[in-house]
Scaffold this active site. Structure first.
Site, PDB file in Angstrom:
ATOM      1  N   VAL A   1       0.845  -1.198   0.000  1.00 11.03           N
ATOM      2  CA  VAL A   1       0.000   0.000   0.000  1.00 11.03           C
ATOM      3  C   VAL A   1       0.881   1.249   0.000  1.00 11.03           C
ATOM      4  O   VAL A   1       0.603   2.223  -0.708  1.00 11.03           O
ATOM      5  CB  VAL A   1      -0.987  -0.002   1.194  1.00 11.03           C
ATOM      6  N   CYS A   2       1.971   1.211   0.762  1.00  8.39           N
ATOM      7  CA  CYS A   2       2.903   2.342   0.764  1.00  8.39           C
ATOM      8  C   CYS A   2       3.533   2.518  -0.617  1.00  8.39           C
ATOM      9  O   CYS A   2       3.732   3.638  -1.079  1.00  8.39           O
ATOM     10  CB  CYS A   2       3.983   2.147   1.828  1.00  8.39           C
ATOM     11  N   GLN A   3       3.812   1.412  -1.280  1.00  7.86           N
ATOM     12  CA  GLN A   3       4.357   1.476  -2.637  1.00  7.86           C
ATOM     13  C   GLN A   3       3.375   2.152  -3.580  1.00  7.86           C
ATOM     14  O   GLN A   3       3.758   3.020  -4.366  1.00  7.86           O
ATOM     15  CB  GLN A   3       4.687   0.075  -3.144  1.00  7.86           C
TER      16      GLN A   3
END
Length: 192
Positions: A46-48
Site C-alpha cells: 500500500v505504501c508502494q
C-alpha cells in the site's frame, strides 16, 4: 496518537535527510506549497502504491507550485534502498527515523502503539499554513485527487481535465511501472 495538526496552523519546522542524503529544511521552502504524505513503513504494497502514484504525477505538482514529500519512520538507508528498488527519481523520501517519529509527532500522526506514522496527507500552502489534513486507514491508498483538487482551487491554476486523470501506479514483478487510470477523476461513475 497525538492530536492531528489543525487547519490554519503554521506548520512546525523540521529537518530531515532525503533518500539521496540531501538535508531538507521545511522553513527554507517558503513560497512553495508542500504535501507531507506520511506512510507507515517502506517495503509494503500500500505504501508502494502511495509513493508511486505521487511520483507519477510530479509534473502536475510542479504546475501547482507544490513539492511533495513521502515520510516514514524508516531509516535513511532503507528509504534509499526502497526508492532505488522502485525506480523513483523525482519524489523525495524523508526519513523520520531519529529522533524516532519526531516529524510525525509534531503533525499529530504518530501511532505510539505501533511505533509508526499513520497513513496521512497534510497539505501546506506557500506560507506553510495547514490547508488540508486527512488520515487514511492503514490498508487504504490515499486518494490523490483530493490533494490535486484542493491545490487547483487554492492556487487557481487552470489544469485541463486530461491532466488531472489520476492514476494508481505500482511496479510489477519485472520492475515496470503499471498505472491504472481512475475514471472518477473526470466525475464519471465507474460503477455504471
Amino acid at each position: 496518537m497525538e492530536e492531528l495538526i489543525p487547519l490554519g496552523y503554521e506548520a512546525p519546522d523540521f529537518s530531515s535527510r532525503d533518500q539521496n542524503g540531501k538535508n531538507v529544511i521545511l522553513s527554507t521552502l517558503i513560497g512553495k506549497n508542500i504535501l507531507l504524505s506520511f506512510h507507515p513503513l517502506a517495503w509494503t504494497s500500500v505504501c508502494q502504491a502511495q509513493v508511486n502514484t505521487i511520483d507519477t504525477h510530479m509534473r502536475l505538482f510542479d504546475k501547482l507550485n507544490t513539492i511533495p514529500f513521502a515520510l516514514s519512520v524508516d531509516s535513511y538507508a532503507s528509504k534509499k534502498a526502497w526508492s532505488d528498488a522502485l525506480g523513483i527519481k523525482k519524489l523525495q523520501f524523508l526519513s523520520d527515523f531519529w529522533p524516532h517519529g519526531s516529524i510525525a509527532r509534531q503533525y499529530g500522526v504518530f501511532r505510539e502503539q505501533d511505533g509508526i506514522s499513520s497513513r496521512a496527507n497534510i497539505l501546506l500552502n506557500e506560507k506553510h499554513e495547514v490547508i488540508f489534513t486527512k488520515i487514511y486507514g492503514l490498508e487504504e491508498t490515499p486518494d490523490l485527487r483530493e490533494i490535486i483538487f484542493v491545490l487547483k482551487d487554492y492556487t487557481r491554476t487552470e489544469i485541463p481535465n486530461i491532466e488531472i486523470e489520476i492514476q494508481r501506479c505500482m511496479k510489477d514483478a519485472l520492475g515496470r511501472t503499471v498505472c491504472i487510470k481512475d475514471s472518477r477523476a473526470k466525475g464519471i461513475d465507474a460503477t455504471n
